[in-house]
Design an enzyme around this catalytic site. Structure first.
Site: not given
Ligand code: HPA
Length: 272
Positions: A30, A61, A83, A85-86, A113, A211-212, A235, A247
């Protein structure tokens, strides 16, 4: 065997579009995809044209494979990734890593990220990943093993290649870019963690969370690719500061590191 066929169809398609033969792979997370724009003599291939590639929909992306040259090395870069989560399967998430291997790639830079859990870290810093924790209760290698792609029970003790990490640290030092080092935990998302979950993940031994990355690294280890993992700390993780996560901030902070991230990667490419 179907998987081998799919890998070779994707690989043949990519090689029909470029005369270059990449030895370095990059997965740009990201806000970090801008690096691919700096590749010279580049061929850009949208994912949706490549046989058996899925499409990435996450904001921040692009969905393109870029093959080109940087610092004298031939690179195949993913501008945007798939991802879990997609809704993609882990086979779809990691398919590009299989294709990179088939293209002749030997080393792969996997970036992301992420949120910082270690309170000595700061947003905007980069971290060399030393190890990971798989919190997703899933693994891309579940299912019948194809011995042509790798061993049934791959070793992950060197999943993040020590030599590449040393090179990255040396280059960071020479460039005056402070690099953190630490453990990355994979949280499936798409919801960010709760403050209680972050306290749990800290106790488990992670410095960052995202998340990746972990599925791709596991498949890279299976394929015996050398991995360098670089995280952009966008963050402080949930609950560390008294403020909500979003995000937009993740993308903004990742964009702010572009100059030092690009310089670092170019410096590393010179050395490998
Ligand atoms: N948690 C999970 N994934 C992330 C974060 C986070 O705080 N920041 C960027 N990706």
């Amino acid at each position: 065997m179907q998987q081998l066929q799919q890998i070779s169809e994707a690989t043949d398609f990519i090689l029909s579009k470029t005369k270059l033969h990449p030895t370095i792979g990059m997965i740009l997370g990201s806000g970090l995809g801008g690096l691919a724009d700096e590749l010279e003599n580049a061929t850009v291939i949208p994912y949706n044209q490549i046989p058996h590639f899925a499409k990435s929909e996450a904001e921040g992306h692009a969905n393109e494979l870029v093959i080109g040259e940087m610092e004298g090395k031939v690179v195949v870069a993913m501008k945007g990734r798939f991802h879990y989560y997609e809704g993609y399967t882990l086979d779809e998430v990691t398919f590009p890593v299989r294709v990179m291997k088939a293209l002749g790639v030997e080393s792969v830079l996997i970036t992301n990220a992420c949120g910082a859990i270690n309170t000595s870290f700061k947003p905007g810093e980069l971290m060399i990943i030393t190890d990971h924790i798989n919190l997703a209760a899933n693994n891309p290698l579940i299912g019948p093993n194809n011995d042509a792609l790798g061993t049934r029970f791959p070793d992950l003790s060197q999943a993040y290649n020590a030599e590449l990490r040393q090179i990255a640290l040396k280059v960071g030092k020479e460039q005056g870019t402070e690099l953190q080092q630490g453990v990355y935990a994979w949280w499936t998302g798409p919801a960010y963690e709760t403050p209680a979950e972050i306290r749990m993940i800290r106790i488990m031994g992670a410095d960052t969370v995202g998340m990746s990355t972990v599925p791709e690294v596991i498949v890279a280890a299976h394929a015996k690719l050398r991995v360098l993992g670089i995280s952009c700390l966008t963050n402080m993780a949930c609950g560390i500061l008294d403020q909500p996560l979003n995000h937009e901030e993740v993308i903004e902070v990742a964009g702010q590191v572009r100059t030092k991230f690009t310089r670092l990667v170019k410096g590393i490419l010179k050395e490998i």
